[in-house]
Motif scaffolding. Structure first.
Motif, PDB file in Angstrom:
ATOM      1  N   ASP B  43       0.835  -1.196   0.000  1.00 28.87           N
ATOM      2  CA  ASP B  43       0.000   0.000   0.000  1.00 28.87           C
ATOM      3  C   ASP B  43       0.870   1.245   0.000  1.00 28.87           C
ATOM      4  O   ASP B  43       0.675   2.166  -0.793  1.00 28.87           O
ATOM      5  CB  ASP B  43      -0.887  -0.035   1.258  1.00 28.87           C
ATOM      6  N   HIS B  47       1.219   4.084  -3.033  1.00 21.79           N
ATOM      7  CA  HIS B  47       0.945   5.504  -2.850  1.00 21.79           C
ATOM      8  C   HIS B  47       2.194   6.337  -3.133  1.00 21.79           C
ATOM      9  O   HIS B  47       2.105   7.424  -3.672  1.00 21.79           O
ATOM     10  CB  HIS B  47       0.460   5.785  -1.429  1.00 21.79           C
ATOM     11  N   LEU B 102       3.244   6.840   3.796  1.00 22.62           N
ATOM     12  CA  LEU B 102       2.241   6.697   2.744  1.00 22.62           C
ATOM     13  C   LEU B 102       1.523   8.006   2.480  1.00 22.62           C
ATOM     14  O   LEU B 102       1.427   8.478   1.353  1.00 22.62           O
ATOM     15  CB  LEU B 102       1.280   5.607   3.215  1.00 22.62           C
ATOM     16  N   SER B 103       1.039   8.630   3.568  1.00 24.50           N
ATOM     17  CA  SER B 103       0.198   9.796   3.345  1.00 24.50           C
ATOM     18  C   SER B 103       1.022  11.008   2.935  1.00 24.50           C
ATOM     19  O   SER B 103       0.574  11.805   2.107  1.00 24.50           O
ATOM     20  CB  SER B 103      -0.635  10.095   4.592  1.00 24.50           C
ATOM     21  N   PHE B 106       1.918  10.557  -0.657  1.00 21.30           N
ATOM     22  CA  PHE B 106       0.753  10.739  -1.501  1.00 21.30           C
ATOM     23  C   PHE B 106       0.361  12.213  -1.565  1.00 21.30           C
ATOM     24  O   PHE B 106       0.000  12.722  -2.630  1.00 21.30           O
ATOM     25  CB  PHE B 106      -0.413   9.903  -0.984  1.00 21.30           C
ATOM     26  N   VAL B 206      -4.198   3.875  -5.674  1.00 18.13           N
ATOM     27  CA  VAL B 206      -4.969   3.821  -4.441  1.00 18.13           C
ATOM     28  C   VAL B 206      -5.297   2.382  -4.056  1.00 18.13           C
ATOM     29  O   VAL B 206      -5.322   2.016  -2.887  1.00 18.13           O
ATOM     30  CB  VAL B 206      -6.251   4.643  -4.593  1.00 18.13           C
ATOM     31  N   LEU B 207      -5.556   1.556  -5.061  1.00 18.07           N
ATOM     32  CA  LEU B 207      -6.057   0.229  -4.758  1.00 18.07           C
ATOM     33  C   LEU B 207      -5.070  -0.881  -5.066  1.00 18.07           C
ATOM     34  O   LEU B 207      -5.388  -2.057  -4.939  1.00 18.07           O
ATOM     35  CB  LEU B 207      -7.359   0.000  -5.522  1.00 18.07           C
TER      36      LEU B 207
END
Lengths: 295, 443
Positions: B43, B47, B102-103, B106, B206-207
Motif C-alpha cells: 500500500d 501511494h 504513505l500519506s 501521496f 490507491v487500490l
C-alpha cells in the motif's frame, strides 16, 4: 475573508484529526485510521443517494455507521484467523472500491467526483455557506467539522482517564474494570465522524495524513499525553496556515500542500527534537563516548 | 457490444493479457509479502509511486511507461527507506511510520499532480488515470512493458522459490545456512515495487495494495503448502484481473482498479465462507459435530455410570432421560435428541418404556468411552509416572498409545482407586471404538 475561512476549516480539520490521531498511534492503530478514512466513502455516497441532498447529518450518520462496520469486519476477520494487516488491507480496499464504483455509476446524481474523493475541495468551502434565520453564518464545512471537533473534545475530556489507560495499557484497563471494547468503539466512532466531516474538505487519503503526521510529530516532542494532544493540535493549525500559503504560491491542491507541510514539520522534529531527535541522539552518543574514554 | 465481441477486439485482448499477467505477478509476490507480514507495505509503495511518476513527467514532459517505472521505483525505494529509518531511529512504531510515509508521499504526489494539471502543459490528462487505473488506456507499448516485467518477475520467483520460502518462514535459519537474507529481503521488496509500478496504469495507486493482499489471503484458505499457495494466489490474481477488466470495459465510465479489486474480494469472501478446512461454514459444521459427539459420549458415559452405581448390575432399575439430564447437567431436550440418535445407531434400547438400557454394541461402546476417560484421569493424576510413556495429550484416545506394560500398570491403579469399569467383564482395551471423523459412532 475567503482565505480566512479556508485556513479556519483546514485548522479545524487538522486539529480534530491530530487530536484523535494521538490515541490511534499510541494504540498502534494508525493503519486502522487509514482503513476507516477509505471505507467511509461508500457510506457517504449511499447517504447522498438516499437523502438526495448534501445535508451534513445523513452523511455523518451513514459514514459513521460504515466506519464502525469496517472496524467490526476487521476485528471479525482477525478473530477468524486472518492476519491483522491483511484483514485491514482487504477490508478497506474492498469498501473503497465499492465507493468508487458507486461514484462512477451515479456521477450525475452524486455531487462528488473522484478527484474530490482523493484530495477534497477545501478551496470551495467559503462559497457553500449555511444560512440560519436569514443570516449567513459562515461556511457549512466550518460548522460541520467544528461541531464534530467539539464533540470529540468533550468526549475525551469527560473520559480522559479511561482513554489514557486504554491507550497505554489496555490489559490494565480491563483489569480495573474499564470497558475497553466500548472505549475502543467510541474512539473509532469519533474517528469515523471526524473523517467524514473532513472528507469533503481534504479527501480520503489526506485525512490519514492529518490523523497520523501531526500526532507522530508531537509524539517525538513530549512524553506527556496532555502535552502531546495540545502540540498535535497546534501542529495541525500550523499545517493549515503554511499549507495554504504554499498552495497559493505554487497554485496546487491546498490539502496536498497541508500534508507536505506536515511532512516537513515531522522531518524537523525527527532531526531536531530535543529528546528523541536524531541530532540529539548523535550528540549524546558522542558525549557518552567521550566520557567512557575519560574513564 | 456484447462480451464476446469485446473479446474479439485485439486491443481488448492485449489489455486482458496485461491485466491477467499483472494479477498473476501481484498474486504470487503478494503471498510472500503476506507471509512476511508485509501486506500493507505494498500500500505504501503504491501511494509513494505517485510523486515519482509526477516528478518524472515534470522533468521530461513525456508520458512513457519506462520513465514512469523508473520514477516510481526511485520514489518507492525512498519510501521503504523512510519507513525503515523512522522505525529504526525513533520511537515511532512501524504502523505509524507506514501510515505517515504513505500519506506524506501521496500528499506530495497530489501537490505535484495538481501543479501539473493547473500548468496546462497539454498532454497531462493521462496522469490522473494513475489514481484509479484505466485499463482501456493501455496501449501496445504499455502491455509490452507489462509482459516483459512480469515475465522477469515470474521467472525470478520460480528461480528463487526456495530462498523466498526460507525468508517467509524462518529467516534466522536461512541466515544460519549462509544465505544473504538481507539481500533477499531487499530483492523481494524490489520485486514487489516492480509489480506495483506495472500495476499503476491498470489498477491505480490507491487500490494496488488490494492486488497484493486479496489473492494471497484467498489462496491461504485453500492450502497449507507454499508452492500451491503461490500458484493459487497467482491464479486468483489473474482471474480477478480478467474479470475486472471485462466488467470495466462493458460499462461506461467505470475505472478498472475498483472492479479488479471487487473481483478479488469476491473470491476472498467465497473462500472465507466456503473453503473446506478454514471456511466459516465448515468451522461451524465441525463445531456442531464435535458438540454432538461430546453430548453422545456424555450420555453413554452417564448411563454407564448410573448402571454401575448400585451394585454393578445391568438390569438394575429403570433409567429415564430425567436421570441422565441430572447426571450430565445438560438440558433435557438435548438429552432426548441424543438418546434418539443413539437409538438409531443401535446403541440404546427401551426408550419408549423409560427403561433406557444398552444394547450389546452400546455396552461395548460405552465401556470403551468410560475406560478411556478413566485412563486419562489416571494419567493426569499420576502424570510424572508416565512421562516416559510418550503420550500425546492432544489425542483423544489414550489406549492405542499405551504399551501393554503401561496399560497393565494403569489398570492396576484403576483397581486401586476402585475405578475399573465393571459392566463388561472382559475388557478389550486393545480394540478401540472406531469413531468416524464425521462424529458419532461407526459401530
Amino acid at each position: 475573508m475567503n482565505s480566512f475561512w479556508i485556513i479556519l476549516t483546514g485548522s479545524l480539520v487538522a486539529a480534530s484529526c491530530g487530536f484523535l490521531g494521538c490515541f490511534l498511534i499510541l494504540r498502534r492503530m494508525a493503519m486502522l485510521g487509514d482503513a476507516i478514512s477509505h471505507s467511509v466513502l461508500p457510506g457517504i455516497v449511499l447517504a447522498f443517494l438516499l437523502s438526495e441532498s448534501r445535508d451534513t447529518l445523513p452523511m455523518l450518520i451513514g459514514a459513521t455507521a460504515i466506519g464502525l462496520i469496517t472496524v467490526f469486519i476487521i476485528q471479525t476477520l482477525h478473530a477468524s484467523g486472518v492476519k491483522s494487516d491483511a484483514a485491514i488491507g482487504v477490508t478497506f480496499t474492498a469498501l473503497f472500491s465499492v465507493g468508487v464504483v458507486l461514484v462512477s455509476m451515479y456521477t450525475d446524481k452524486v455531487d462528488l467526483d473522484l478527484d474530490c474523493v482523493l484530495y477534497g475541495e477545501i478551496a470551495y468551502v467559503p462559497w457553500d455557506t449555511l444560512t440560519f434565520a436569514g443570516m449567513e453564518i459562515g461556511p457549512r464545512a466550518v460548522w460541520g467539522i467544528g461541531s464534530v471537533f467539539l464533540l470529540s473534545l468533550v468526549t475525551v475530556w469527560l473520559f480522559f482517564k479511561q482513554f489514557k489507560i486504554c491507550a497505554f495499557d489496555p490489559a490494565m484497563a480491563a483489569a480495573v474494570g474499564i470497558p475497553v471494547m466500548l472505549f475502543h468503539y467510541i474512539l473509532m466512532g469519533l474517528v469515523s465522524l471526524t473523517t467524514v466531516a473532513s472528507f469533503e474538505s481534504v479527501g480520503a487519503i489526506l485525512v490519514v495524513a492529518m490523523l497520523v503526521v501531526p500526532s507522530a510529530t508531537a509524539y517525538l516532542l513530549t512524553d506527556r499525553l496532555s502535552v502531546m494532544l495540545g502540540v498535535s493540535m497546534l501542529i495541525g493549525v500550523l499545517c493549515s496556515v503554511f499549507g495554504y500559503w504554499l498552495a497559493t504560491w505554487l497554485d496546487t491542491s491546498i490539502a496536498g500542500a497541508m500534508t507536505v507541510v506536515a511532512g516537513g514539520l515531522f522531518l524537523l522534529a525527527l532531526l531536531f527534537s530535543p529528546k528523541y531527535g536524531v541530532v540529539a541522539k548523535v550528540i549524546s552518543q558522542r558525549r557518552l563516548r567521550r566520557e567512557i574514554k575519560e574513564i | 457490444m456484447t462480451g464476446w465481441d469485446v473479446l474479439q477486439d485485439p486491443n481488448t485482448q492485449w489489455v486482458l493479457i496485461g491485466c491477467m499477467l499483472l494479477g498473476m505477478c501481484s498474486g504470487m509476490l503478494g503471498s510472500f509479502a503476506f507471509l512476511r507480514n508485509r501486506s500493507l507495505v505494498g500500500d505504501a509503495l503504491a501511494h509513494a509511486a505517485l510523486p515519482g511518476v509526477c516528478v518524472m513527467f515534470l522533468l521530461t514532459g513525456a508520458k512513457s511507461i519506462g520513465l514512469f517505472l523508473i520514477g516510481a521505483a526511485v520514489a518507492g525505494l525512498l519510501a521503504i527507506y523512510s519507513i525503515q529509518a523512522i522505525t529504526r531511529y525513533t520511537r515511532i512504531k512501524e504502523d505509524t511510520a507506514l501510515a505517515l510515509t504513505l500519506s506524506v508521499f501521496f500528499g506530495l504526489g497530489i501537490v505535484l499532480l495538481t501543479f501539473i494539471q493547473h500548468s496546462d502543459s497539454g498532454n497531462q490528462s493521462g496522469l490522473d488515470k494513475f489514481l484509479f487505473g484505466q485499463a482501456a488506456s493501455l496501449i501496445a507499448s504499455d502491455v509490452t512493458a507489462i509482459v516483459v516485467v512480469s515475465g522477469i518477475l515470474l521467472a525470478a520467483t520460480g528461480l528463487l522459490f526456495k530462498e523466498f520460502k526460507l525468508l517467509a518462514f524462518d529467516p534466522g535459519f536461512g541466515r544460519g545456512l549462509g544465505y544473504p537474507m538481507g539481500l533477499l529481503d531487499g530483492l523481494l521488496m524490489l520485486m514487489l515495487l516492480l509489480t506495483v509500478v506495472i500495476g499503476l496504469q491498470a489498477v491505480g495507486v490507491v487500490l494496488m495494495a488490494a492486488m497484493l493482499i486479496a489473492p494471497a489471503v484467498t489462496a491461504r484458505y485453500w492450502t497449507d503448502r507454499l508452492g500451491l499457495m503461490v500458484i493459487l494466489s497467482g491464479l486468483f490474481g489473474a482471474l480477478s484481473g480478467a474479470l475486472g477488466t471485462l466488467f470495466s470495459t462493458q460499462i461506461e465510465n467505470l475505472p478498472t482498479g475498483p472492479m479488479i479489486v471487487l473481483a478479488a474480494t469476491s473470491f476472498f469472501l467465497f473462500s472465507l465462507l466456503f473453503s473446506p478446512r478454514r471456511g466459516l461454514l465448515s468451522r461451524v459444521i465441525r463445531f456442531l459435530r464435535l458438540r454432538r459427539k461430546v453430548l453422545h459420549e456424555d450420555v453413554l458415559q452417564a448411563l454407564y455410570e448410573l448402571h454401575e452405581q448400585p451394585h454393578a448390575q445391568l438390569t438394575a432399575t429403570s433409567f429415564t432421560a430425567e436421570h441422565l439430564s441430572q447426571k450430565t447437567g445438560k438440558p433435557r431436550r438435548r438429552i432426548q435428541s441424543a438418546l434418539r440418535a443413539l437409538w438409531r445407531l443401535g446403541l440404546l434400547d427401551g426408550l419408549e418404556s423409560d427403561t433406557i438400557r444398552f444394547t450389546a454394541d452400546g455396552l461395548v461402546a460405552a465401556h470403551q468411552i468410560v475406560l478411556n476417560q478413566r485412563l486419562w484421569d489416571i494419567y493426569h493424576m499420576n502424570e510424572n509416572q508416565y512421562q516416559s510413556a510418550g503420550i500425546d495429550k492432544n489425542l483423544e484416545e489414550i489406549t492405542p498409545q499405551l504399551s501393554p506394560d503401561t496399560l497393565a500398570q494403569m489398570m492396576k491403579q484403576l483397581d486401586d482407586y476402585d475405578l475399573t469399569p465393571t459392566l463388561l467383564q472382559k475388557p478389550k482395551p486393545a480394540v478401540s471404538v472406531p469413531y468416524t471423523k464425521k462424529g458419532g459412532f461407526s459401530l
